[in-house]
Design a protein around this motif. Structure first.
Motif, mmCIF file in Angstrom:
data_model
loop_
_atom_site.group_PDB
_atom_site.id
_atom_site.type_symbol
_atom_site.label_atom_id
_atom_site.label_comp_id
_atom_site.label_asym_id
_atom_site.label_seq_id
_atom_site.Cartn_x
_atom_site.Cartn_y
_atom_site.Cartn_z
ATOM 1 N N GLU A 21 0.825 -1.201 0.000
ATOM 2 C CA GLU A 21 0.000 0.000 0.000
ATOM 3 C C GLU A 21 0.858 1.249 0.000
ATOM 4 O O GLU A 21 1.953 1.257 0.533
ATOM 5 N N THR A 22 0.305 2.310 -0.566
ATOM 6 C CA THR A 22 1.030 3.574 -0.602
ATOM 7 C C THR A 22 1.263 4.072 0.819
ATOM 8 O O THR A 22 0.320 4.143 1.590
ATOM 9 N N PRO A 23 2.479 4.450 1.180
ATOM 10 C CA PRO A 23 2.682 5.034 2.509
ATOM 11 C C PRO A 23 1.909 6.351 2.613
ATOM 12 O O PRO A 23 1.831 7.112 1.655
ATOM 13 N N MET A 24 1.334 6.609 3.771
ATOM 14 C CA MET A 24 0.425 7.742 3.927
ATOM 15 C C MET A 24 1.110 9.070 3.629
ATOM 16 O O MET A 24 0.553 9.938 2.952
ATOM 17 N N ALA A 56 1.379 9.569 -0.037
ATOM 18 C CA ALA A 56 0.097 9.910 -0.663
ATOM 19 C C ALA A 56 -0.222 11.382 -0.457
ATOM 20 O O ALA A 56 -0.607 12.087 -1.404
ATOM 21 N N VAL A 57 -0.019 11.867 0.790
ATOM 22 C CA VAL A 57 -0.319 13.277 1.073
ATOM 23 C C VAL A 57 0.570 14.182 0.225
ATOM 24 O O VAL A 57 0.108 15.155 -0.374
ATOM 25 N N TYR A 111 -0.627 14.385 -3.344
ATOM 26 C CA TYR A 111 -1.740 15.312 -3.535
ATOM 27 C C TYR A 111 -1.257 16.750 -3.506
ATOM 28 O O TYR A 111 -1.711 17.588 -4.285
ATOM 29 N N MET A 118 0.084 -3.550 -16.582
ATOM 30 C CA MET A 118 0.378 -2.391 -15.741
ATOM 31 C C MET A 118 0.648 -2.780 -14.298
ATOM 32 O O MET A 118 1.254 -2.033 -13.566
ATOM 33 N N THR A 161 -3.153 5.722 -14.625
ATOM 34 C CA THR A 161 -3.164 4.891 -13.427
ATOM 35 C C THR A 161 -3.954 5.668 -12.372
ATOM 36 O O THR A 161 -4.199 6.843 -12.561
ATOM 37 N N PRO A 162 -4.330 5.062 -11.262
ATOM 38 C CA PRO A 162 -4.987 5.823 -10.209
ATOM 39 C C PRO A 162 -4.094 6.975 -9.739
ATOM 40 O O PRO A 162 -2.879 6.931 -9.910
ATOM 41 N N ILE A 163 -4.690 7.977 -9.124
ATOM 42 C CA ILE A 163 -3.960 9.225 -8.899
ATOM 43 C C ILE A 163 -2.727 9.057 -8.027
ATOM 44 O O ILE A 163 -1.726 9.751 -8.188
ATOM 45 N N ILE A 164 -2.740 8.086 -7.084
ATOM 46 C CA ILE A 164 -1.551 7.981 -6.254
ATOM 47 C C ILE A 164 -0.693 6.795 -6.642
ATOM 48 O O ILE A 164 0.077 6.293 -5.854
ATOM 49 N N ARG A 174 8.557 -0.709 3.145
ATOM 50 C CA ARG A 174 8.787 -0.941 4.560
ATOM 51 C C ARG A 174 8.859 -2.417 4.897
ATOM 52 O O ARG A 174 8.975 -2.776 6.045
ATOM 53 N N HIS A 176 -6.954 1.017 -16.764
ATOM 54 C CA HIS A 176 -8.100 0.552 -15.980
ATOM 55 C C HIS A 176 -9.341 0.827 -16.794
ATOM 56 O O HIS A 176 -9.291 1.513 -17.809
ATOM 57 N N ARG A 181 -6.619 6.874 -1.153
ATOM 58 C CA ARG A 181 -5.952 6.785 0.132
ATOM 59 C C ARG A 181 -5.245 8.085 0.459
ATOM 60 O O ARG A 181 -4.476 8.602 -0.316
#
Lengths: 518, 153
Positions: free
Chosen positions: A21-24, A27-28, A31, A276, A457-460, A497, B7, B20
């Protein structure tokens, strides 16, 4: 999330997929990055509108300024403010065969990527980590090339007709018999273009009143084919068998939406390797579900044919299943065979039906003869029928390269998506600026990579995608890994991680497959 | 831009608010705005809170309820061109979790602001007007409604 599945005897080998998963924090920051870019985009648009800055985008003529606009400028916002800034990482012109090393024409831009000029210099010997050259058949010398050259002098380059009219050469018949033998199916048919194979054949198989269950991340050709067919499309979560089963159950219990009649056909569309994500489809479970709910399976092996399985027969052989369980086996010759085109394999009645009802068979020009010969020679090489063990060596070299490369990247601390055995390796970049920076830095170090970002791809989840090849030697991979590590330190890309527990490094040989068979 | 995408999502804008970390990024950015305003020496604490509330609501109104369409081309030939971002979230499904979050956060900010301005009448009027301007467009009944034809095309 780490999946190592030994699912009740369905899987004969561990299925190890990882999508960390993307580390928080990342991600912030991503954005924030997009926010800053958006603000600057608005500022630049404002300056362009008030003529403080020259507008280099296409605009209407002065006489047409009062007409209703043809395009909405906002739809072009991303293109002119984000994509233009890093446009030099795409559409790079190459000028040699895309083997393990490739030559590229150097181009520079004096106005921040709005226009490019060629300096005239050719950058030689760039390590090619972006071509779909899985078994290394993209060569300009060798048996395949000689055979193709001979056929070119005999048959010429063009066919000038469709399969149905005068374009059905004996070479095509030979190719189709060979493909059917290679896959282990009754009969096969070859088409000139892989994209056209999907988009033109799915409408021939399903129509209105049928149901298509398609994976979230299916390729555009499958999506287009599904939309053209007029069937109802329902999407299940990527590689998620619970989601697929729920959709199947709902479909069978509730039937068609308004009339509640039973569906005429239910077709499940999946791909062998998703290009992908680098993930491999959970084929044993899909086949079990397909048999339980009596639906049909369409497997698109564009990236997995030749690249998976001990003898390169694709994802069906990788899982040790029988090709008779898959109703429609589709694949392309572009990736592992170094040619162009696609094929569909299956039962004889199905292929005979497609010969008359498929748009690509009736209207599209058939495959060009030297391309057909390239496919025939490379396929015979993989099967070992040309008398050498070159094919088998290549398949094994690819598997070894895949394992080695993925393990080294994970040890360095990058976030890599996908299955351990897939030769497609997506490396996560996340932030928009790093997409451009990674592409450019790697080119400076003489390595060519493919990068993708939002909205593809998805934004993050922007990523760089490496495609490994049997033509890559260990030295090339080591050089590439060293450079990737350097760029990773420079751009701070080592987000992972999970610390990999180093396994006992056994040499990868023939017996490794035999050990895991029951 | 279904061409070249990996996608089958027709409009990626609909999923941005569910990604997320975006709620956290939003909270952090409101926090940063507040801290920046607090650091300006002439404003007293009630004025700063009212300013935070008003600026937050103004920016939210601008981004979610004024700007229409998508910044990239979508393969559905512009079905969402006349829809604001709020109306595009989750393809128009009402009362999803990100819609609830975005409706509740101005209310929370309003409550904090009313406390810190000590319920002063002038501040109350400004803050309430600002809150209403950002809450009314979020009601399900106002989906696709353009009052007096403002912002229709």
């Amino acid at each position: 999330i780490n999946h190592i599945v030994h699912n009740g005897g369905l899987y004969k080998r561990p299925f190890n997929e990882d999508f960390e998963e993307t580390p928080m924090l990342v991600a912030v920051l991503t954005y924030v990055g997009y926010g800053v870019l958006t603000l600057f985009g608005y500022l630049r648009d404002f300056m362009r509108q008030w003529k403080i800055e020259k507008c280099q985008n296409a605009t209407e003529r002065e006489e047409q300024k009062d007409f209703v606009p043809l395009y909405q400028d906002f739809e072009n916002f991303y293109n002119r403010n984000l994509y233009m800034r890093i446009r030099d990482s795409w559409n790079r012109p190459i000028c040699s065969v895309p083997g393990a090393k490739v030559d590229m024409m150097e181009r520079i831009s004096h106005d921040y990527n709005w226009t490019f000029t060629y300096t005239g210099r050719v950058i030689k010997d760039i390590i090619n980590m972006g071509s779909y050259n899985y078994l290394g058949f993209a060569q300009k010398a060798g048996t395949c090339q000689e055979a193709a050259a001979k056929v070119l002098s005999q048959y010429g380059a063009g066919v000038c007709s469709t399969r149905q009219e005068m374009g059905n050469l004996d070479k095509h018949e030979e190719l189709e018999k060979l493909v059917a033998r290679f896959l282990g199916v009754e009969s096969a048919m070859a088409y000139g273009m892989g994209f056209a194979t999907n988009s033109m054949n799915i409408p021939a198989l399903v129509g209105k009143g049928c149901l298509i269950l398609s994976d979230e991340l299916n390729h555009a050709s499958l999506v287009l084919g599904a939309r053209l067919s007029g069937a109802t499309i329902r999407i299940f979560k990527h590689n998620n068998m619970q989601s697929l089963e729920k959709l199947l159950k709902d479909a069978i219990v509730h039937g068609q939406p308004r009339t509640r009649r039973p569906w005429k056909k239910i077709l499940i569309l999946v791909e062998g390797i998703y290009s992908m994500e680098g993930s491999i489809v959970r084929l044993p479970e899909v086949i079990a579900l397909k048999k339980k709910y009596k639906s049909y399976l369409y497997l698109d092996e564009a990236h997995s044919i030749g690249a998976l399985g001990p003898t390169g027969r694709g994802v069906v052989e990788y899982f040790g299943l029988s090709p008779e369980d898959v109703d429609v086996m589709m694949g392309t010759f572009t990736k592992s065979f170094g040619a162009a085109g696609g094929y569909i394999g299956g039962k004889k009645e199905l292929i005979d039906y497609l010969r008359t009802y498929s748009h690509s068979a009736v209207y599209a020009t058939s495959l060009s003869p030297p391309v057909v010969e390239q496919i025939i020679t490379s396929m015979k090489c993989i099967m070992g029928e040309d008398g050498t063990t070159v094919g088998k060596a290549r398949v094994q070299q690819l598997a070894e390269n895949t394992r080695y490369f993925r393990r080294r990247l994970k040890e360095m601390g990058f976030i890599i998506y996908g299955n351990e055995d897939s030769p497609v390796v997506p490396l996560m970049l996340y932030m928009p600026a790093k997409i451009g920076a990674f592409g450019r830095e790697m080119l400076k170090r003489n390595i060519g990579v493919v990068v993708v970002g939002f909205p593809a791809t998805p934004i993050i989840e922007s990523r760089a995608r490496f495609c490994l090849s049997a033509a890559h030697t260990k030295e090339m991979l080591d050089t590439a890994l060293k450079e990737i590590s350097e760029v990773g330190d420079l751009l701070q890309l080592k987000y992972s991680r999970h610390r990999l527990v180093p396994l006992l490094d056994r040499p990868f040989d023939e017996t490794t497959y035999e050990e895991t068979e029951d | 831009m279904n061409v070249g995408v990996a996608h089958s999502e027709v409009n990626p804008n609909t999923r941005v608010m569910n990604s997320r970390g975006i709620w956290l990024a939003y909270v952090i950015s409101v926090g940063v705005l507040h801290v920046v305003l607090l650091s300006i020496p002439f404003f007293s604490v009630p004025v700063v809170w009212t300013l935070t509330n008003v600026i937050h609501n103004l920016v939210m109104y601008l981004l979610l309820h004024t700007v229409k369409g998508t910044p990239f081309e979508t393969p559905d030939q512009g079905k969402d061109r006349l829809l604001t971002h709020w109306e595009q979230i989750d393809y128009g499904t009402q009362c999803t979790s990100s819609r609830k979050f975005l409706s509740i956060s101005p209310v929370v900010l309003y409550l904090l602001t009313s406390f810190y301005t000590k319920y002063d009448p002038a501040h109350f009027l400004i803050n309430t007007a600002s809150l209403l301007s950002v809450l009314l467009p979020k009601l399900p009944q106002f989906h696709g409604v353009r009052v007096f034809g403002i912002n229709k095309y």
